[in-house]
Design a protein around this motif. Structure first.
Motif, short mmCIF file in Angstrom:
data_model
loop_
_atom_site.label_atom_id
_atom_site.label_comp_id
_atom_site.label_asym_id
_atom_site.label_seq_id
_atom_site.Cartn_x
_atom_site.Cartn_y
_atom_site.Cartn_z
N SER A 69 8.21 -12.89 3.98
CA SER A 69 8.19 -11.71 3.10
C SER A 69 7.09 -10.72 3.47
CB SER A 69 8.04 -12.14 1.64
OG SER A 69 6.77 -12.74 1.47
N ALA A 94 8.31 -7.13 4.32
CA ALA A 94 8.85 -6.47 3.12
C ALA A 94 7.71 -6.06 2.19
CB ALA A 94 9.81 -7.41 2.41
N GLU A 95 6.75 -6.95 2.08
CA GLU A 95 5.60 -6.70 1.21
C GLU A 95 4.85 -5.45 1.66
OE1 GLU A 95 3.62 -7.49 -2.07
OE2 GLU A 95 5.18 -8.89 -1.36
N ARG A 96 4.64 -5.36 2.96
CA ARG A 96 3.90 -4.21 3.49
C ARG A 96 4.67 -2.92 3.24
NH1 ARG A 96 -0.11 -4.07 8.21
NH2 ARG A 96 -1.61 -3.94 6.54
N GLN A 97 5.98 -3.01 3.40
CA GLN A 97 6.78 -1.81 3.19
C GLN A 97 6.72 -1.37 1.74
OE1 GLN A 97 10.42 -2.80 5.07
NE2 GLN A 97 9.96 -1.52 6.86
N ARG A 98 6.75 -2.37 0.88
CA ARG A 98 6.67 -2.04 -0.55
C ARG A 98 5.35 -1.33 -0.85
NH1 ARG A 98 7.28 -7.14 -3.67
NH2 ARG A 98 8.98 -7.42 -2.19
N GLU A 99 4.29 -1.85 -0.22
CA GLU A 99 2.99 -1.20 -0.42
C GLU A 99 3.01 0.25 0.04
OE1 GLU A 99 -0.20 -3.40 1.48
OE2 GLU A 99 0.32 -5.14 0.23
N LYS A 111 5.50 2.21 0.27
CA LYS A 111 6.34 3.04 -0.60
C LYS A 111 5.54 3.41 -1.85
CE LYS A 111 10.84 3.24 -2.69
NZ LYS A 111 11.37 2.37 -3.73
N LYS A 112 4.82 2.44 -2.34
CA LYS A 112 4.02 2.67 -3.54
C LYS A 112 2.99 3.77 -3.28
CE LYS A 112 2.28 -0.32 -7.16
NZ LYS A 112 1.54 -1.54 -7.45
N GLU A 131 4.60 7.11 -3.38
CA GLU A 131 4.86 7.51 -4.76
C GLU A 131 3.60 8.05 -5.41
OE1 GLU A 131 8.47 4.48 -5.84
OE2 GLU A 131 6.61 4.39 -6.99
N GLU A 188 7.70 -1.02 -15.12
CA GLU A 188 6.31 -1.46 -14.99
C GLU A 188 5.74 -1.70 -16.35
OE1 GLU A 188 5.56 1.07 -10.97
OE2 GLU A 188 4.76 1.78 -12.84
#
Lengths: 589, 531
Positions: B467, B470-475, B477-478, B481, B531
């Motif tokens: 993961s 995926a985790e890094r990508q989520r970061e 993206k955050k 934002e 959230e």
């Protein structure tokens, strides 16, 4: 207001609060710094009801973040709905005023002081004053320290019962058992005295002042000296002797040199505050003692004040006091063992000549100036030379010129380049005061010698100095004295000296005018375009660009253009670059 | 201030002869002898006090105590004590030579007298004894030549009157250690004021003097029960002043560089702090060990508000070992303090000083060595977040120090017990560093650590590996934002700033901005509930 009463879910507070809670300190800090933006997005009502409670309750953070928060809240009045609601800001600022870190606390107090002005008198009593009281009776010293800075801002605008309470709290803090709090109280004593009614100054402040001035810790006592200035200013003359002077006398003879230093440092202010009579009777002997103090630190601080003190003496017997009381001490300081003391004296001693007039200056001060001009410490000599203008007005600089010259020459050759730099900077001033003849005879060689100093900063300053001299003495003088020498350096074997010629031409061309530039300087520059060192060649291009505007179009087209075109095809890329730049700036393409 | 810097090396060349002063003297990079001499002169210094006294009277020798009949000894003892109250100028080495020698011999005799004889400390001598001591040792220390004096590195300025002062200190010690010494009588003279003045002397640069002071302070602490709380409080105040006033002041000073003298005036010298820290840590610790649980609030406060903030001091390296020892002693006595202590250290964690960071890591390891498993659970998350940052530190010494934790058997066992919590925190950094760190030693160490962690919980390890991306990508993206949010907020601010300018009295109106940003707002609103 429209933001608050319209759609009040403008931004979900959770998103914004998430930003304020971010794990990364830097991001958290960024968010806090934009707290006003967040408040704006929330509208005034939600800022009051949601954001401020959040800040008050949940933020315990790194000091850096807290500092930013404390600062932001000081400018928040409009964002919470204006003066009517400003008291909402008190809870978060109150907790910030109690944290350990001094920077944060100080900032919180600053913000509290700021918003106190925006409170109505009623709000001040209902919200602000209770906060001050809570801080003043806090357990840990930090909150009590903070309270000290808040008394004076609320005192003038509250009722007399509340005033009495405030005075009581201040009194308590002045005898706090931690020295940190006593220091904070002592440092605010003067400020607090200013807002008190005169009767209370006499009854309350004086006793606190006396107590703090005889505190067991010298760090507290020295702060009382500062307060002394404000207190003495507030009291009528007839009360000074009995209320202030015993304490001031004691401070001037304190066993700790730190306290005596403070007295010396504040001497001019003290002198003004106590007035001419007390100055004559008390401060003159006290000042003499400080000038003769056993610690160099104290003597230096007092020496710094010599001129100001003498200037502010009552005019009727100023001269007599200076001649009989001050001057003997000053004479001793001229040969002090400590160079800081001598240097401090040298920075003000020349100012005495305007006060004492021509005859006294020649008879009494001149020998001192001359002695200091020969001092072994360059800073002393420099300080004398940099204040020559004071003497010039009174006796003319000629009186000094005999001694001035060796001093200047020695500084001009000092082993420390910063000393040499400092003396160069005074050259234009000296030249103006000494006149062109003296200058040509004695100083011109020096000015030229600096052009080949081995430190670039000196060569650069020397170039600039020549320009200022030409502005002062005119183009004709330049043509006869300095231009030939500058141009002669173009043939020097050292390329750095050849470059100096170019730098001088850059600086001088405008002041010398078209004739000299075209006839004398330009040929030399053009000839140097064949130099074998590339640095010289690209500086030729830069020089041509610089002096171009001074030349006529004929010279530009027939002489400058071919040379620049040739340089534009040079093998060195820097030479090419600057040649092309010159061509385009001078529009020769 | 000092506008003139120390001499810069100057090449010998390019000097043209234009005056009578020899060229070599000018280009010589060294300052002239006379100036050097002037600077060196003040290697020793006297107090700034004796000069305020009237000139010393010549002393005449008194008969020896041992030769006097016992009935007259007491009277002679008093006379000698009074004689020793005369102070001399030691900066002038030839002045009053005879009297100085008489006083020195007398002091020696007095030291000998109180250490070898019994029954000489009768009540009436106490005031004379303390008066002699106070007159000699309590003096205003002169300004320091070097405001940043570092007792380890810098050449100290020695006390000029040491030949006398040393003997007075010696005498004070013998007096306190004499079997006949009675604190109940002495406490009238050795009181709070005495202690305060004694503490002020710790600012002395002379290491010999500070050594005496330490021993004497310990003796007083040991003998005068009534002064103990007071001594602790005053030491507290010294530390607090150092942390919250002096260090703060120093920080400002280095930025704005005002008049140098001010430093002397306001600063409490750093050596007091170091010396007190070194000498008092142990006594504080012995006090702590002596106390029953629960610890008094006063001692907890000392730990949290003095010892922990002391970690921020600029010269931490000079006393860190003692400080860490002291902190660990506290935790051994009362393990419930572990969480606040570690949180405190995390709060003051160095941001830019790698050397200090290594010290902090060392201290954390010492704490982990004695930590109770239940306490470990309470603090593991914030702690390992910091450790994971340290492991990824580009300075290899910091990374290495943190990775050494995995060589510690006890720490390993704690990690294993809590692997499901620790591994997710550590994994990202370790995984990234194993690919990115510039230093091969660190990479090798990281591989070992990863291997150890994998063996502890293989399944979790595999999950995290798969993961990771995926985790890094989520970061990422955050982060995008967040940028977007702030951009919008900034626009809002700018447009209201414009409004405020037009309408200086009223509050900024947001109505038209809201219309313009309606869509963005709606989007944000949708994100939020999740959230």
């Amino acid at each position: 207001m429209a933001g608050a009463d319209g759609d009040d879910s403008l931004y979900p507070i959770a998103v914004l609060i998430d930003e304020l809670r971010n794990e990364d300190v830097q991001l958290r800090l960024n968010s806090i710094k934009k707290l006003s933006t967040i408040a704006l997005a929330l509208g005034v009502e939600r800022t009051r009801t949601e954001l401020l409670p959040f800040l008050t309750d949940t933020i315990y953070d790194e000091d850096e973040v807290l500092l930013a928060l404390a600062e932001q809240l000081g400018n928040f009045t409009m964002l919470v709905g204006g003066p009517e609601y400003v008291h909402c800001l008190l809870p978060p600022l109150e907790s910030l005023a109690t944290v350990e870190e001094t920077v944060v606390r100080d900032k919180a107090v600053e913000s509290l002081r700021k918003i106190s002005q925006e409170h109505s008198p009623v709000d001040l009593e209902v919200h602000f004053e209770p906060l001050v009281k809570r801080l003043a009776s806090g357990d840990w010293f930090t909150s009590r320290t903070s309270a000290c800075g808040l008394f004076s801002v609320c005192y003038p605008r509250v009722s007399s019962t509340v005033k009495a309470e405030i005075r009581q709290h201040f009194r308590t803090l002045c005898s706090d058992d931690t020295p940190m709090v006593r220091r904070a109280a002592a440092s605010k004593l003067g400020e607090f005295a200013k807002v008190l009614e005169l009767d209370y100054v006499k009854s309350d402040i004086i006793s606190l002042f006396t107590a703090l001035a005889s505190d067991e810790q010298d760090s507290v006592r020295l702060l009382a000296v500062e307060a002394c200035v404000s207190i003495a200013t507030l009291l009528p003359q007839e009360d000074l002797e009995s209320l202030v002077m015993p304490t001031l006398r004691q401070a001037a003879e304190d066993k700790s040199w730190r306290v005596r230093y403070m007295v010396a440092d504040k001497f001019s202010e003290l002198q003004k505050a106590v007035g001419p009579e007390i100055t004559k009777n008390d401060l003159v002997p006290a000042f003499q003692n400080l000038l003769k103090d056993c610690e160099a630190e104290v003597r230096a601080a007092a020496a710094n004040k010599v001129k100001e003190f003498c200037e502010n003496l009552p005019e009727d017997n100023r001269e007599q006091i200076i001649m009989t009381h001050i001057l003997p001490c000053v004479k001793e300081l001229v040969s002090d063992t400590n160079q800081h003391v001598k240097s401090a004296l040298a920075s003000v001693i020349m100012g005495l000549s305007t006060i004492l007039g021509k005859d006294n200056t020649i008879e009494h001060l001149l020998p001192l100036f001359l002695a200091q001009l020969k001092d072994e410490c360059p800073e002393v000599r420099l300080n004398i030379i940099s204040n020559l203008d004071c003497v010039n007005e009174v006796i003319g600089i000629r009186q000094l010129s005999q001694s001035l010259l060796p001093a200047i020459v020695e500084l001009a050759e000092d082993a420390k380049w910063r000393v040499r730099l400092a003396i160069i900077e005074y050259m234009p001033l000296l030249a103006g005061q000494l006149g062109v003849e003296f200058f040509d005879e004695k100083l011109n060689t020096l000015c030229m010698a600096w052009l080949i100093d081995h430190v670039y900063a000196i060569r650069e300053a020397a170039t600039c100095n020549l320009m200022k001299l030409v502005e002062k003495f005119g183009a004709e003088w330049a043509q006869n004295t300095i231009v030939p020498k500058v141009l002669g350096m173009a043939n020097d074997p050292n390329y750095l000296h050849r470059m100096t010629t170019l730098f001088c031409i850059n600086a001088l061309s405008e002041a010398c005018g078209q004739d000299i530039t075209t006839k004398q300087m330009l040929p030399v520059v053009l000839k140097m375009s064949n130099d074998q060192v590339a640095n010289v060649r690209f500086n030729v291009a830069k020089s041509l660009q610089k002096i171009g505007p001074v030349l006529d179009s004929n010279a530009l087209q027939t002489e400058v253009k071919p040379v620049l075109e040739k340089l534009a095809t040079d093998t060195d890329m820097d030479v090419k670059y600057f040649a092309q730049e010159a061509i385009s700036v001078l529009v020769l393409a | 201030g000092h506008s003139l810097t120390p001499p810069v090396p100057i090449s010998i060349a390019l000097c043209i002869k234009m005056s009578a002063i020899s060229a070599s003297e000018k280009v010589d990079g060294f300052t002239r002898k006379s100036m050097r001499k002037a600077q060196k002169q003040r290697k020793s210094q006297g107090s700034s006090q004796y000069r305020t006294q009237s000139a010393p009277v010549e002393l005449s020798p008194l008969p020896q105590l041992k030769d006097a009949p016992s009935t007259e000894q007491q009277e002679l003892f008093t006379q000698k004590l009074q004689q020793c109250c005369m102070l001399f100028d030691f900066l002038d080495s030839v002045m009053d030579l005879k009297s100085k020698e008489i006083k020195r011999a007398t002091l020696n005799e007095l030291v000998d007298y109180v250490s070898t004889n019994r029954g000489v400390l009768v009540e009436s001598t106490y005031p004379e004894i303390t008066n002699m001591i106070c007159t000699n040792i309590f003096r205003t220390l002169p300004p320091s030549d070097n405001p940043d004096f570092d007792p380890e590195e810098d050449e100290p300025t020695l006390e000029a009157s040491w030949p006398h002062i040393q003997l007075v200190y010696e005498f004070l010690l013998r007096f306190l250690e004499n079997p006949d010494f009675q604190p109940s009588i002495a406490k009238r003279h050795i009181d709070q004021k005495f202690v305060l003045q004694l503490l002020e002397l710790f600012d002395s640069e002379d290491p010999r003097e500070r050594d005496f002071l330490k021993t004497i302070l310990h003796r007083i602490y040991g003998k005068f029960l009534g002064l103990r709380a007071f001594i602790r409080k005053q030491i507290n105040n010294i530390f607090l002043r150092f942390i919250y006033e002096t260090e703060h002041f120093n920080a400002i000073m280095s930025i704005i560089n005002i008049h140098d003298y001010l430093v002397h005036v306001v600063c409490l010298s750093f050596c007091t702090v170091i010396c007190l820290m070194r000498s008092c840590c142990f006594s504080v610790c012995s006090i702590i060990n002596g106390f029953a649980l629960p610890l008094k609030a006063e001692h907890k406060q000392f730990l949290m508000k003095v010892l922990i903030p002391l970690h921020t001091a600029k010269g931490l390296a000079l006393f860190h070992a003692q400080l860490a020892y002291c902190v660990v002693q506290f935790l051994e006595k009362d393990p419930t303090l572990t969480e606040p202590v570690i949180r405190g250290l995390l709060k003051f964690w160095p941001k830019t000083c790698s050397q200090k960071e290594v010290m902090f890591l060392g201290e954390i390891e010492e704490i982990l060595d004695v930590i109770e498993p239940t306490q470990f659970k309470k603090i593991q998350e914030p702690l390992f977040k910091q450790i994971s940052k340290c492991v990824a530190n580009p300075h290899f010494q910091v990374a290495e120090r943190a990775l050494y934790f995995w060589n510690n058997e006890y720490i390993l066992s704690l990690i294993e017990e809590n692997i499901d919590k620790v591994l997710p925190i550590m994994f990202g950094s370790l995984y990234r560093i194993s690919k990115e760190h510039w230093n091969p030693t660190i990479v090798a160490l990281v591989y070992n650590v990863l291997k150890t962690l994998m063996e502890m919980n293989c399944t979790l390890f595999d999950e995290l590996t798969s993961s990771y991306k995926a985790e890094r990508q989520r970061e990422k993206k955050k982060e995008q934002e967040r940028d977007e949010l702030w951009k919008k907020l900034d626009e809002l601010r700018l447009s209201s700033a414009a409004l405020v300018q037009n309408n200086s009295h009223g509050l900024p109106s947001l109505s038209h901005v809201r219309d313009g940003d309606g869509r963005f707002m709606a989007k944000k609103k949708k994100i939020n509930p999740k959230e």
